[in-house]
Design an enzyme around this catalytic site. Structure first.
Site, PDB file in Angstrom:
ATOM      1  N   ASP A 124      10.235   0.404   4.126  1.00 48.47           N
ATOM      2  CA  ASP A 124       9.852   0.870   5.463  1.00 48.47           C
ATOM      3  C   ASP A 124      10.914   1.773   6.098  1.00 48.47           C
ATOM      4  O   ASP A 124      12.023   1.916   5.568  1.00 48.47           O
ATOM      5  CB  ASP A 124       9.557  -0.336   6.381  1.00 48.47           C
ATOM      6  CG  ASP A 124      10.638  -1.419   6.299  1.00 48.47           C
ATOM      7  OD1 ASP A 124      11.717  -1.165   5.743  1.00 48.47           O
ATOM      8  OD2 ASP A 124      10.391  -2.518   6.799  1.00 48.47           O
ATOM      9  N   ASN A 145       9.119 -13.596  13.052  1.00 54.41           N
ATOM     10  CA  ASN A 145       7.692 -13.862  13.282  1.00 54.41           C
ATOM     11  C   ASN A 145       6.885 -13.808  11.981  1.00 54.41           C
ATOM     12  O   ASN A 145       5.664 -13.748  12.001  1.00 54.41           O
ATOM     13  CB  ASN A 145       7.117 -12.865  14.300  1.00 54.41           C
ATOM     14  CG  ASN A 145       7.163 -11.424  13.791  1.00 54.41           C
ATOM     15  OD1 ASN A 145       7.672 -11.155  12.699  1.00 54.41           O
ATOM     16  ND2 ASN A 145       6.625 -10.505  14.566  1.00 54.41           N
ATOM     17  N   HIS A 185       7.057 -11.348   9.679  1.00 55.54           N
ATOM     18  CA  HIS A 185       6.755 -10.020   9.125  1.00 55.54           C
ATOM     19  C   HIS A 185       7.500  -9.797   7.813  1.00 55.54           C
ATOM     20  O   HIS A 185       8.635 -10.241   7.636  1.00 55.54           O
ATOM     21  CB  HIS A 185       6.988  -8.889  10.139  1.00 55.54           C
ATOM     22  CG  HIS A 185       8.412  -8.550  10.467  1.00 55.54           C
ATOM     23  ND1 HIS A 185       8.960  -8.732  11.716  1.00 55.54           N
ATOM     24  CD2 HIS A 185       9.399  -8.004   9.723  1.00 55.54           C
ATOM     25  CE1 HIS A 185      10.212  -8.324  11.716  1.00 55.54           C
ATOM     26  NE2 HIS A 185      10.508  -7.875  10.503  1.00 55.54           N
ATOM     27  N   GLU A 233       3.390  -6.584  10.672  1.00 49.25           N
ATOM     28  CA  GLU A 233       3.468  -7.569  11.737  1.00 49.25           C
ATOM     29  C   GLU A 233       2.309  -8.569  11.604  1.00 49.25           C
ATOM     30  O   GLU A 233       1.348  -8.320  10.874  1.00 49.25           O
ATOM     31  CB  GLU A 233       3.400  -6.847  13.092  1.00 49.25           C
ATOM     32  CG  GLU A 233       4.595  -5.928  13.363  1.00 49.25           C
ATOM     33  CD  GLU A 233       5.870  -6.670  13.780  1.00 49.25           C
ATOM     34  OE1 GLU A 233       6.034  -7.851  13.400  1.00 49.25           O
ATOM     35  OE2 GLU A 233       6.707  -6.067  14.468  1.00 49.25           O
TER      36      GLU A 233
HETATM   37  C1  GLP Z   1      13.502  -5.728   9.390  1.00 48.41           C
HETATM   38  C2  GLP Z   1      12.918  -5.190   8.079  1.00 48.41           C
HETATM   39  C3  GLP Z   1      12.432  -6.308   7.175  1.00 48.41           C
HETATM   40  C4  GLP Z   1      13.476  -7.398   7.073  1.00 48.41           C
HETATM   41  C5  GLP Z   1      13.735  -7.958   8.453  1.00 48.41           C
HETATM   42  C6  GLP Z   1      14.688  -9.147   8.448  1.00 48.41           C
HETATM   43  O1  GLP Z   1      12.555  -5.937  10.352  1.00 48.41           O
HETATM   44  N1  GLP Z   1      11.847  -4.289   8.342  1.00 48.41           N
HETATM   45  O2  GLP Z   1      12.147  -5.768   5.896  1.00 48.41           O
HETATM   46  O3  GLP Z   1      13.024  -8.414   6.206  1.00 48.41           O
HETATM   47  O4  GLP Z   1      14.282  -6.893   9.224  1.00 48.41           O
HETATM   48  O5  GLP Z   1      16.015  -8.757   8.637  1.00 48.41           O
HETATM   49  P1  GLP Z   1      17.279  -9.670   8.429  1.00 48.41           P
HETATM   50  O6  GLP Z   1      17.450  -9.793   6.958  1.00 48.41           O
HETATM   51  O7  GLP Z   1      18.388  -8.924   9.071  1.00 48.41           O
HETATM   52  O8  GLP Z   1      16.990 -10.977   9.069  1.00 48.41           O
END
Ligand code: GLP
Length: 239
Positions: free
Chosen positions: A67, A135, A137, A142
């Protein structure tokens, strides 16, 4: 689904790195679907040091990221293009032309989504690495995103904006939209490697493993035939 609970983040990163190394060693032309966020940072650090010391090569590997934020330039310090460059690409021998991240600055976001979907049609992931948002995702899919979605523009929920605001000066600076690989394209991967660490992920890890539900995108992994979930003790504390 294989669930591995590790003592701590270092052990989680080590196990995750070993899965990736095995895929790349068995197939030097592997397609890796990679993720951003703080969770895979330890894995990426181990890939870099392994490349340096053991010469594991990524020369023929294709990397397709999940993404990107809409409206951030590639060189913006919070863009996912910048994140991947700084935290992985710059210290392994991957070929720039084999590294793919959606372009959140594209003139037509719709065309960019179609281009990315077409790329994913011809480059199915041998391994897809995933973290999870508080949440549920995955990538930027989402809650309530259909499981058959392809790459699309998504509007970030308030919860995601807040969670990701820790990397920005304040929540207002977090882009409101992103381009994300769709659920169907994530689930097409041959193998999925899911990571979660820390107390803040315990609730969502419990929820995703309970039952498949569209309001928890990560629960779609229950439908996939080859998923390895690696947790540390804190994120597994409610199981
Ligand atoms: C972002 C990314 C996700 C990732 C999430 C969790 O929103 N788009 O791909 O899994 O962050 O991040 P973290 O690993 O910092 O908790």
């Amino acid at each position: 689904m294989k669930i591995i609970v590790t003592k701590n983040y270092d052990e989680l990163s080590q196990k995750s790195f070993e899965v990736i190394k095995q895929v790349v060693t068995e197939n030097p032309f592997a397609v890796l679907g990679l993720a951003t966020g703080s969770t895979p940072l330890g894995t990426y650090a181990l890939m870099q040091s392994d490349h340096k010391h053991n010469k594991t090569s990524y020369k023929n590997v294709t990397i397709i990221n999940l993404d990107e934020y809409v409206g951030l330039r590639k060189n913006h310090c919070q863009s996912y293009a910048y994140f991947m460059q700084e935290n992985l690409f710059c210290n392994i021998d991957v070929d720039e032309k084999n590294c793919h991240i959606p372009n959140g600055m594209a003139e037509s976001l719709q065309n960019e989504c179609e281009r990315y979907s077409a790329l994913l049609q011809t480059h199915k992931q041998d391994l897809q690495l995933l973290g999870v948002g508080p949440n549920g995702h995955i990538a930027f899919n989402e809650p309530n995103t259909p499981f058959d979605s392809l790459t699309h523009v998504t509007t970030l929920t308030q919860s995601t904006i807040l969670a990701n605001s820790r990397f920005f000066n304040n929540p207002n600076e977090v882009p409101k939209q992103a381009l994300t690989m769709g659920m169907k394209e994530i689930l097409q991967a041959k193998k999925i490697l899911f990571l979660a660490t820390g107390k803040s992920k315990a609730q969502i890890v419990k929820k995703m493993l309970e039952k498949v539900s569209i309001d928890c995108p990560a629960s779609a992994l229950l439908l996939h035939p080859d998923v390895t979930v690696i947790l540390d003790e804190e994120s597994a504390s409610l199981l």
